[in-house]
Design a protein around this motif. Structure first.
Motif, PDB file in Angstrom:
ATOM      1  N   TYR A 179      -1.043   3.992  -2.762  1.00  0.00           N
ATOM      2  CA  TYR A 179      -1.912   3.971  -1.469  1.00  0.00           C
ATOM      3  C   TYR A 179      -0.747   4.491  -0.209  1.00  0.00           C
ATOM      4  N   ILE A 180      -1.243   5.433   0.434  1.00  0.00           N
ATOM      5  CA  ILE A 180      -0.401   6.203   1.537  1.00  0.00           C
ATOM      6  C   ILE A 180      -1.471   6.275   2.574  1.00  0.00           C
ATOM      7  N   ARG A 181      -1.060   6.103   3.712  1.00  0.00           N
ATOM      8  CA  ARG A 181      -2.136   6.117   4.854  1.00  0.00           C
ATOM      9  C   ARG A 181      -2.335   7.682   5.470  1.00  0.00           C
ATOM     10  N   VAL A 185      -7.509   7.877   2.807  1.00  0.00           N
ATOM     11  CA  VAL A 185      -7.395   6.608   2.652  1.00  0.00           C
ATOM     12  C   VAL A 185      -7.959   5.922   3.954  1.00  0.00           C
ATOM     13  N   GLU A 196      -8.977  -2.981   2.916  1.00  0.00           N
ATOM     14  CA  GLU A 196      -7.661  -2.845   3.340  1.00  0.00           C
ATOM     15  C   GLU A 196      -7.022  -4.070   2.910  1.00  0.00           C
ATOM     16  N   VAL A 199      -6.191  -4.102  -0.746  1.00  0.00           N
ATOM     17  CA  VAL A 199      -5.183  -3.444  -1.070  1.00  0.00           C
ATOM     18  C   VAL A 199      -3.845  -3.884  -0.490  1.00  0.00           C
ATOM     19  N   MET A 200      -3.891  -4.297   0.677  1.00  0.00           N
ATOM     20  CA  MET A 200      -2.610  -4.956   1.373  1.00  0.00           C
ATOM     21  C   MET A 200      -1.986  -6.083   0.526  1.00  0.00           C
ATOM     22  N   GLN A 203       0.362  -5.147  -2.426  1.00  0.00           N
ATOM     23  CA  GLN A 203       1.514  -4.283  -2.203  1.00  0.00           C
ATOM     24  C   GLN A 203       2.634  -5.227  -2.613  1.00  0.00           C
ATOM     25  N   ARG A 207       3.198  -3.396   2.542  1.00  0.00           N
ATOM     26  CA  ARG A 207       2.768  -2.498   3.361  1.00  0.00           C
ATOM     27  C   ARG A 207       2.406  -1.406   2.563  1.00  0.00           C
ATOM     28  N   ILE A 208       1.677  -0.214   3.062  1.00  0.00           N
ATOM     29  CA  ILE A 208       1.073   0.992   2.681  1.00  0.00           C
ATOM     30  C   ILE A 208       2.020   1.977   3.086  1.00  0.00           C
ATOM     31  N   ASP A 237       5.193   4.554  -4.633  1.00  0.00           N
ATOM     32  CA  ASP A 237       3.940   3.582  -4.472  1.00  0.00           C
ATOM     33  C   ASP A 237       4.441   2.182  -4.268  1.00  0.00           C
TER      34      ASP A 237
END
Length: 245
Positions: A179-181, A185, A196, A199-200, A203, A207-208, A237
Motif C-alpha cells: 500500500y502506497i499513498r 489508493v 484506511e 489497512v493501517m 502494517q 504506516r503506508i 511493502d
C-alpha cells in the motif's frame, strides 16, 4: 556524499509518469543525474523531464513516443515499465474485452516497450529494465481479479526476460509495492468507510509507504549499484507480505 551520482549518464524512460509512483520515479531519477523521459496518456509538465503522449498498449504509439523522446534525451539505457491499471472484475460477468484491456496495459505493455528498447541495449551490451509489479502478484485478496493474475504474469515476464538478455549485460528486475499513498489508493480510502484504518492496522511499520520510497528502490535497481541483481522481485511493502506469507 561525493563522487558520481547514482544514475549519471543514464537515459531513463518511465511509462505512466504523470502521477503517483511514476512521477516520483521520474523526479528521483532526475535528481540522481539521469536524463529522463516519460510516456503517459496525460500531458506531463515536470521541469527537466521530457514527455511524450502515448498509449503503452499500442505498439505504434509506443514506437512513436520512444522515437520522440530519443530526439530529446537520447536512446533509453533504462526502461521503467510503471504504467498499469488497478482494476478488478467479477470473474463471471467480466467480458473478453475487459480481460484483454487489463492485460494489455498491466502485462503486454511491458513486453511492447521492452521490445522497442532492447535492440539498442543489446548493441551496447548494457541496460536495465525495471517492471512495477505488486504485492498482489504473490499475496492477494478477494476483489482483485484479475489484477493479481496480470501482476503475477509481470513477475514471470521479468524472470524470463532476465535470462534471455543476461548474455548481453542487460538486467531485468521487478518491484512489488504494497500500500502506497498514490491517488488511486487515496480514492479507495475515500470510497470505502473504515478501509484506511483496516489497512493501517495490518502494517508492520505502522504506516503506508510513499511514492518516493518506491522510487528510491527502482532507481537503485536501475543503477550500477545493483550490477549483480537480475531476475529479482523486490518487495517494497513495509513488511506486509512477511506478515501474511
Amino acid at each position: 556524499m561525493g563522487g558520481r551520482a547514482l544514475l549519471d549518464g543514464e537515459v531513463v524512460v518511465v511509462t505512466g509518469g504523470a502521477q503517483g509512483i511514476g512521477a516520483a520515479i521520474a523526479r528521483t531519477a532526475l535528481r540522481a543525474g539521469a536524463r529522463v523521459g516519460v510516456i503517459d496518456l496525460a500531458v506531463v509538465d515536470e521541469p527537466g523531464v521530457a514527455a511524450a503522449v502515448g498509449d503503452v498498449a499500442d505498439p505504434a504509439s509506443v514506437r512513436r513516443a520512444l522515437a520522440q523522446l530519443a530526439t530529446q534525451v537520447g536512446a533509453p539505457t533504462v526502461l521503467v515499465n510503471n504504467a498499469g491499471r488497478n482494476a478488478s472484475y467479477n470473474p463471471v460477468s467480466m467480458t473478453e474485452g475487459d480481460w484483454d484491456g487489463l492485460f494489455a496495459v498491466d502485462l503486454k505493455a511491458a513486453w511492447l516497450c521492452a521490445r522497442e528498447v532492447l535492440p539498442a541495449m543489446v548493441t551496447a551490451r548494457s541496460g536495465a529494465i525495471v517492471n512495477l509489479a505488486s504485492l498482489h502478484a504473490r499475496l492477494t485478496a478477494q476483489g482483485m481479479f484479475p489484477y493479481a493474475a496480470a501482476k503475477a504474469g509481470l513477475v514471470g515476464l521479468t524472470r524470463s526476460l532476465a535470462l534471455e538478455v543476461a548474455p548481453y549485460g542487460i538486467r531485468v528486475n521487478s518491484v512489488s509495492p504494497g500500500y502506497i499513498r498514490t491517488p488511486q489508493v487515496e480514492d479507495q480510502f475515500t470510497a470505502r468507510t473504515g478501509f484506511e484504518a483496516e489497512v493501517m492496522s495490518a502494517q508492520p511499520l505502522g504506516r503506508i509507504g510513499t511514492p518516493d520510497e518506491v522510487a528510491s528502490v527502482v532507481c537503485f535497481l536501475a543503477s550500477e549499484a545493483a550490477s549483480y541483481v537480475t531476475g529479482a522481485d523486490w518487495s517494497v511493502d513495509g513488511g506486509l507480505g512477511v506478515r501474511y506469507a
